[in-house]
Each structure stands twice: as C-alpha cells, then as structure tokens.
Design an enzyme around this catalytic site. Sequence first.
Site, PDB file in Angstrom:
ATOM      1  N   HIS A  54     -10.086   2.900   7.117  1.00 38.24           N
ATOM      2  CA  HIS A  54     -10.688   1.568   7.036  1.00 38.24           C
ATOM      3  C   HIS A  54     -12.109   1.691   7.577  1.00 38.24           C
ATOM      4  O   HIS A  54     -12.321   1.651   8.774  1.00 38.24           O
ATOM      5  CB  HIS A  54      -9.860   0.548   7.829  1.00 38.24           C
ATOM      6  CG  HIS A  54      -8.537   0.280   7.190  1.00 38.24           C
ATOM      7  ND1 HIS A  54      -8.307  -0.803   6.359  1.00 38.24           N
ATOM      8  CD2 HIS A  54      -7.374   0.972   7.204  1.00 38.24           C
ATOM      9  CE1 HIS A  54      -7.061  -0.763   5.909  1.00 38.24           C
ATOM     10  NE2 HIS A  54      -6.473   0.305   6.406  1.00 38.24           N
TER      11      HIS A  54
ATOM     12  N   ASP B  97       3.294   3.333  -0.178  1.00 37.56           N
ATOM     13  CA  ASP B  97       1.846   3.480  -0.060  1.00 37.56           C
ATOM     14  C   ASP B  97       1.594   4.882   0.481  1.00 37.56           C
ATOM     15  O   ASP B  97       2.127   5.252   1.532  1.00 37.56           O
ATOM     16  CB  ASP B  97       1.336   2.397   0.908  1.00 37.56           C
ATOM     17  CG  ASP B  97      -0.174   2.248   0.902  1.00 37.56           C
ATOM     18  OD1 ASP B  97      -0.876   3.201   0.516  1.00 37.56           O
ATOM     19  OD2 ASP B  97      -0.660   1.178   1.322  1.00 37.56           O
TER      20      ASP B  97
ATOM     21  N   ASP C   8      -6.154   6.982  -1.633  1.00 37.28           N
ATOM     22  CA  ASP C   8      -5.152   6.047  -1.130  1.00 37.28           C
ATOM     23  C   ASP C   8      -4.606   5.276  -2.331  1.00 37.28           C
ATOM     24  O   ASP C   8      -5.380   4.692  -3.094  1.00 37.28           O
ATOM     25  CB  ASP C   8      -5.876   5.110  -0.133  1.00 37.28           C
ATOM     26  CG  ASP C   8      -4.958   4.150   0.590  1.00 37.28           C
ATOM     27  OD1 ASP C   8      -3.751   4.131   0.298  1.00 37.28           O
ATOM     28  OD2 ASP C   8      -5.469   3.393   1.450  1.00 37.28           O
TER      29      ASP C   8
ATOM     30  N   GLU D 105      -2.154  -0.209  -5.802  1.00 36.44           N
ATOM     31  CA  GLU D 105      -3.412   0.240  -5.182  1.00 36.44           C
ATOM     32  C   GLU D 105      -3.990   1.455  -5.874  1.00 36.44           C
ATOM     33  O   GLU D 105      -3.276   2.372  -6.260  1.00 36.44           O
ATOM     34  CB  GLU D 105      -3.160   0.581  -3.704  1.00 36.44           C
ATOM     35  CG  GLU D 105      -4.396   1.057  -2.973  1.00 36.44           C
ATOM     36  CD  GLU D 105      -4.140   1.376  -1.500  1.00 36.44           C
ATOM     37  OE1 GLU D 105      -5.111   1.383  -0.727  1.00 36.44           O
ATOM     38  OE2 GLU D 105      -2.979   1.617  -1.128  1.00 36.44           O
TER      39      GLU D 105
ATOM     40  N   GLU E 189      -6.352  -3.055  -3.241  1.00 38.03           N
ATOM     41  CA  GLU E 189      -4.895  -3.157  -3.160  1.00 38.03           C
ATOM     42  C   GLU E 189      -4.414  -4.607  -3.145  1.00 38.03           C
ATOM     43  O   GLU E 189      -4.196  -5.176  -2.083  1.00 38.03           O
ATOM     44  CB  GLU E 189      -4.343  -2.380  -1.953  1.00 38.03           C
ATOM     45  CG  GLU E 189      -5.065  -2.585  -0.643  1.00 38.03           C
ATOM     46  CD  GLU E 189      -4.472  -1.736   0.478  1.00 38.03           C
ATOM     47  OE1 GLU E 189      -3.270  -1.422   0.455  1.00 38.03           O
ATOM     48  OE2 GLU E 189      -5.236  -1.389   1.394  1.00 38.03           O
TER      49      GLU E 189
ATOM     50  N   HIS F 181     -10.357  -1.710   1.165  1.00 39.13           N
ATOM     51  CA  HIS F 181     -11.274  -1.248   2.212  1.00 39.13           C
ATOM     52  C   HIS F 181     -12.109  -0.078   1.731  1.00 39.13           C
ATOM     53  O   HIS F 181     -11.699   0.662   0.836  1.00 39.13           O
ATOM     54  CB  HIS F 181     -10.454  -0.816   3.442  1.00 39.13           C
ATOM     55  CG  HIS F 181      -9.233  -0.007   3.091  1.00 39.13           C
ATOM     56  ND1 HIS F 181      -9.265   1.352   2.998  1.00 39.13           N
ATOM     57  CD2 HIS F 181      -7.969  -0.382   2.750  1.00 39.13           C
ATOM     58  CE1 HIS F 181      -8.045   1.793   2.631  1.00 39.13           C
ATOM     59  NE2 HIS F 181      -7.249   0.764   2.475  1.00 39.13           N
TER      60      HIS F 181
END
Length: 289
Positions: A152, A73, A84, A272, A177, A144
């Site tokens: 977040h 990740d 992300d 993700e 994700e 998120h």
Amino acid sequence: GKIAAEVREMVREKNWVGKTVYEICEEVESQIIKRGAKCAFPVNASINEIAAHYTAEPNDPIVIKESDLVKIDLGAQINGYIADTAVTVCQDAEYEGLIRTAEEALGNAMSMIKVGVKASDIGRTIEKTIKQNGYKPIANLSGHSLEQYTIHAGRSIPNIWSIGGFTLAENTAYACEPFVTTEKGGGFVRNGKIKNIFALSSRKKTKNEEADKLLDYIWEKFNMLPFALRWITKEWEEKKARELLEHLISKKSVQAYPVLIEINEQKVAQAEHTFIPNENGVTVTTISQ
C-alpha cells in the site's frame, strides 16, 4: 504478473469445497513459489462476510462448505516488485451474480485506464457498474499504488465516486480491487477481532534477545511485506512464536492487521488486477495470457 495470473486461474478452476483454509493458503503459496516468485503477502482466504485479511492460522481447521463465498487474494513478488490479484470462488449458483459483478466492475475499470485518468473516475465506473447490477460497492475498501516491497504505497483507487483524488501516472503500478456486497449490505467494512496477518513497522531492537532474533528473521525473509504466523512456525515452535510476536507488537516493532467484516454481515465478492498505465492505455500485468 504472469505467475500471479497463472496461480489465480488455477484457483478459479479448482473446487475447494471440503478443503481447509490451511490447505488452500499453503497450496496457493506453494504454487507461487514453485513458479519462481515469492509471496508478496500471505494468501488471503476470506469467507462470506469477511471481505479481506483472513489468512490461515497454523493448521487452521475451518473447512470450505458448498455455500461459502471465498475471496482468494494472492500476491507474487520478485525482488520486491509485486503483482496483486484476487478471485472469488463459490460452488453455490446463488452467488454467481455477485461474483460476476465484481469481475465486470474490474473489467470496466481496466478498459478506461490510461495515463492522466482520474482515480475518482475509476471509482465512479466501479460504483455505477455494481449499482446497475443491483448490488452495493464497499465504500471504505480501495485499490492502491504499489512500490518495491510496499503493497500500500500511499495512493488509493476508490470503489466509489469521490471528490478530488489524483491522476494516474506513467510507469507506476496500481492494484484495482472492487468489493461487492448485497443490497442488504451496509456497503462498509469494520475491523474484526481476529488479527493473523503481520508486518514489520520498525527494526529498532527491543532488548529481548529472542524477540530481536525474530525481528531480524522477519526483515531478512519478508522485508517490510506482510507475513503470517505459520510462516515463522517453520523456525519457532507455535506457542513461542506467538509470544515473541506479541512482544514485538507491544513494542510497536510489528503491526497486526485485523480481518475486515461487512458491517451488516452480508456476503462479499472481490476481483483484482495489477496494472501499469501508459500513454496508449494500460498494461494489466495480472491478465491471463
């Protein structure tokens, strides 16, 4: 997003068997930096039943084996704006279905996104895709919303159907994700003992000169974004860095994030993307061009 996507695809294509977790994290982070971004958080290399939040310790000796399922990740940021993204890699064909299901759930979620779509409906799509393939979603992990210097940012994109929830807004960035485990999995994660990702929670001085110096360094280098111990051992000797971090944690200036482990210790896969909804659909910032 383009930088994060390029690095993720490099990760996907490479065989990491025989490499240490330290080598993986350092290499992936250096690829992000080389392309002109900064790391939005320490690269996570979470193995098997660890679903998330494991990053390498300084000179981490754990070596990736043929049968290991590794969630890598990664996040790239420019001026605090974050992309992300994650991919699961494994050389063992036994886990192909698990990995493919995480990717399929993500793809199905992306294909339904536009402004006004409910987060709960995204969760429903993810859950349905995963269950149709004979696997389980992890119910207490979610995507998120993202804001500048905030990973977040308060909104959650669930991986299961849930009542209520919010609708997607225009010009807001979100990460989606899906996490997938086997039928034997409990479908939840619990906190593990290891905590090796940290973030600033307050800039209030602690009256310990050396610790306050570290506090300023963290703010200057990482702002409120997460960091790893190995990022500060470039300036502080490891033993000293650990001591000062412990002090900052005890003063609640820094928080430590535990690794997240599947409750039945079953293997977990993750995929993700970062996306921004618009009136006509969606801009997936981390799609590979």
